[in-house]
Design a protein around this motif. Structure first.
Motif, PDB file in Angstrom:
ATOM      1  N   TYR A  12       0.838  -1.198   0.000  1.00  0.00           N
ATOM      2  CA  TYR A  12       0.000   0.000   0.000  1.00  0.00           C
ATOM      3  C   TYR A  12       0.877   1.252   0.000  1.00  0.00           C
ATOM      4  O   TYR A  12       0.660   2.173  -0.788  1.00  0.00           O
ATOM      5  N   VAL A  13       1.869   1.304   0.896  1.00  0.00           N
ATOM      6  CA  VAL A  13       2.749   2.471   1.002  1.00  0.00           C
ATOM      7  C   VAL A  13       3.502   2.693  -0.313  1.00  0.00           C
ATOM      8  O   VAL A  13       3.623   3.826  -0.787  1.00  0.00           O
ATOM      9  N   ALA A  14       3.978   1.610  -0.932  1.00  0.00           N
ATOM     10  CA  ALA A  14       4.702   1.734  -2.206  1.00  0.00           C
ATOM     11  C   ALA A  14       3.774   2.243  -3.311  1.00  0.00           C
ATOM     12  O   ALA A  14       4.160   3.111  -4.104  1.00  0.00           O
ATOM     13  N   ALA A  15       2.544   1.725  -3.366  1.00  0.00           N
ATOM     14  CA  ALA A  15       1.581   2.181  -4.375  1.00  0.00           C
ATOM     15  C   ALA A  15       1.207   3.643  -4.127  1.00  0.00           C
ATOM     16  O   ALA A  15       1.074   4.426  -5.067  1.00  0.00           O
ATOM     17  N   ASN A  16       1.069   4.020  -2.866  1.00  0.00           N
ATOM     18  CA  ASN A  16       0.777   5.416  -2.528  1.00  0.00           C
ATOM     19  C   ASN A  16       1.906   6.331  -3.000  1.00  0.00           C
ATOM     20  O   ASN A  16       1.646   7.392  -3.559  1.00  0.00           O
ATOM     21  N   VAL A  56      -4.861  10.613  -4.617  1.00  0.00           N
ATOM     22  CA  VAL A  56      -4.322  10.771  -5.972  1.00  0.00           C
ATOM     23  C   VAL A  56      -4.467  12.216  -6.457  1.00  0.00           C
ATOM     24  O   VAL A  56      -3.490  12.822  -6.907  1.00  0.00           O
ATOM     25  N   GLU A  57      -5.679  12.778  -6.362  1.00  0.00           N
ATOM     26  CA  GLU A  57      -5.892  14.137  -6.874  1.00  0.00           C
ATOM     27  C   GLU A  57      -5.112  15.190  -6.085  1.00  0.00           C
ATOM     28  O   GLU A  57      -4.728  16.211  -6.644  1.00  0.00           O
ATOM     29  N   LEU A  58      -4.858  14.936  -4.805  1.00  0.00           N
ATOM     30  CA  LEU A  58      -4.105  15.885  -3.978  1.00  0.00           C
ATOM     31  C   LEU A  58      -2.615  15.549  -3.913  1.00  0.00           C
ATOM     32  O   LEU A  58      -1.861  16.239  -3.226  1.00  0.00           O
ATOM     33  N   LYS A  59      -2.234  14.472  -4.626  1.00  0.00           N
ATOM     34  CA  LYS A  59      -0.840  14.014  -4.626  1.00  0.00           C
ATOM     35  C   LYS A  59      -0.319  13.828  -3.198  1.00  0.00           C
ATOM     36  O   LYS A  59       0.809  14.180  -2.868  1.00  0.00           O
ATOM     37  N   ALA A  60      -1.178  13.256  -2.344  1.00  0.00           N
ATOM     38  CA  ALA A  60      -0.861  13.053  -0.932  1.00  0.00           C
ATOM     39  C   ALA A  60      -0.083  11.756  -0.744  1.00  0.00           C
ATOM     40  O   ALA A  60      -0.624  10.669  -0.909  1.00  0.00           O
ATOM     41  N   ILE A  61       1.185  11.898  -0.428  1.00  0.00           N
ATOM     42  CA  ILE A  61       2.058  10.739  -0.247  1.00  0.00           C
ATOM     43  C   ILE A  61       2.454  10.651   1.221  1.00  0.00           C
ATOM     44  O   ILE A  61       3.050  11.569   1.779  1.00  0.00           O
ATOM     45  N   PHE A  62       2.091   9.526   1.839  1.00  0.00           N
ATOM     46  CA  PHE A  62       2.374   9.261   3.251  1.00  0.00           C
ATOM     47  C   PHE A  62       3.706   8.532   3.376  1.00  0.00           C
ATOM     48  O   PHE A  62       3.970   7.574   2.657  1.00  0.00           O
ATOM     49  N   THR A  63       4.536   9.010   4.304  1.00  0.00           N
ATOM     50  CA  THR A  63       5.832   8.387   4.554  1.00  0.00           C
ATOM     51  C   THR A  63       5.886   7.947   6.011  1.00  0.00           C
ATOM     52  O   THR A  63       6.040   8.782   6.909  1.00  0.00           O
ATOM     53  N   PRO A  64       5.732   6.649   6.270  1.00  0.00           N
ATOM     54  CA  PRO A  64       5.781   6.201   7.665  1.00  0.00           C
ATOM     55  C   PRO A  64       7.185   6.368   8.247  1.00  0.00           C
ATOM     56  O   PRO A  64       8.164   5.987   7.622  1.00  0.00           O
ATOM     57  N   GLU A  65       7.236   6.986   9.423  1.00  0.00           N
ATOM     58  CA  GLU A  65       8.510   7.160  10.117  1.00  0.00           C
ATOM     59  C   GLU A  65       8.645   6.181  11.276  1.00  0.00           C
ATOM     60  O   GLU A  65       9.742   5.760  11.600  1.00  0.00           O
ATOM     61  N   GLY A  78       3.613   9.287  10.630  1.00  0.00           N
ATOM     62  CA  GLY A  78       4.528  10.018   9.773  1.00  0.00           C
ATOM     63  C   GLY A  78       3.804  11.100   9.007  1.00  0.00           C
ATOM     64  O   GLY A  78       2.587  11.262   9.116  1.00  0.00           O
ATOM     65  N   PRO A  79       4.552  11.842   8.203  1.00  0.00           N
ATOM     66  CA  PRO A  79       3.958  12.950   7.455  1.00  0.00           C
ATOM     67  C   PRO A  79       3.384  12.509   6.105  1.00  0.00           C
ATOM     68  O   PRO A  79       3.820  11.518   5.522  1.00  0.00           O
ATOM     69  N   ALA A  80       2.429  13.293   5.644  1.00  0.00           N
ATOM     70  CA  ALA A  80       1.950  13.179   4.264  1.00  0.00           C
ATOM     71  C   ALA A  80       2.206  14.531   3.615  1.00  0.00           C
ATOM     72  O   ALA A  80       1.877  15.577   4.183  1.00  0.00           O
ATOM     73  N   PHE A  91       0.178  12.143  10.143  1.00  0.00           N
ATOM     74  CA  PHE A  91      -0.953  11.231  10.239  1.00  0.00           C
ATOM     75  C   PHE A  91      -0.586   9.997  11.054  1.00  0.00           C
ATOM     76  O   PHE A  91       0.584   9.619  11.125  1.00  0.00           O
ATOM     77  N   THR A  92      -1.615   9.387  11.617  1.00  0.00           N
ATOM     78  CA  THR A  92      -1.499   8.078  12.248  1.00  0.00           C
ATOM     79  C   THR A  92      -2.397   7.128  11.474  1.00  0.00           C
ATOM     80  O   THR A  92      -3.574   7.433  11.249  1.00  0.00           O
ATOM     81  N   TYR A  93      -1.822   6.017  11.037  1.00  0.00           N
ATOM     82  CA  TYR A  93      -2.556   4.961  10.344  1.00  0.00           C
ATOM     83  C   TYR A  93      -2.624   3.759  11.277  1.00  0.00           C
ATOM     84  O   TYR A  93      -1.594   3.292  11.751  1.00  0.00           O
ATOM     85  N   ARG A  94      -3.821   3.252  11.533  1.00  0.00           N
ATOM     86  CA  ARG A  94      -4.015   2.023  12.314  1.00  0.00           C
ATOM     87  C   ARG A  94      -4.565   0.990  11.335  1.00  0.00           C
ATOM     88  O   ARG A  94      -5.667   1.170  10.817  1.00  0.00           O
ATOM     89  N   VAL A  95      -3.785  -0.052  11.079  1.00  0.00           N
ATOM     90  CA  VAL A  95      -4.111  -1.010  10.020  1.00  0.00           C
ATOM     91  C   VAL A  95      -4.318  -2.403  10.603  1.00  0.00           C
ATOM     92  O   VAL A  95      -3.449  -2.929  11.305  1.00  0.00           O
TER      93      VAL A  95
END
Length: 109
Positions: A12-16, A56-65, A78-80, A91-95
């Protein structure tokens, strides 16, 4: 150095990072639930519409730290960065996973 992620989450992170909508959707179970700051999206069609508009439209790319486990949930922080007010935003992602698919994703700023 980026943290080690389990396969569907890493995918998911790579596709993002590529802003690859199909690649992001492929990581979710068909009946997955995505919570975006409390708003609920269920199933591929609703999640696709959300990701198209808000990622996609906002080009929002999340980078987990940071990555940690909270029971059966993987928590990433991490930041987006993207074309949206306030960028970057942390952001915080709970998966939650179901086998090799994302079953739940709860994202909050």
């Amino acid at each position: 150095m980026s943290p080690k992620l389990l396969s569907p989450i890493a995918d998911y992170v790579a596709a993002n990072a590529r802003l690859d909508l199909d690649g992001m959707i492929e990581t979710f179970a068909a009946d997955a639930v995505f919570l975006d700051n409390g708003k609920r999206f269920e199933g591929h069609a609703e999640i696709r519409a959300l990701l198209k508009e808000m990622v996609v439209e906002l080009k929002a790319i999340f980078t987990p730290e940071t990555v940690r486990h909270d029971g059966h949930v993987v928590v990433m922080e991490g930041p987006a960065h993207g074309d949206f007010p306030g960028s970057p935003i942390r952001f915080t992602y709970r998966v939650g996973l179901d086998g090799d698919a994302i079953k739940t994703m709860d994202v909050s700023a």
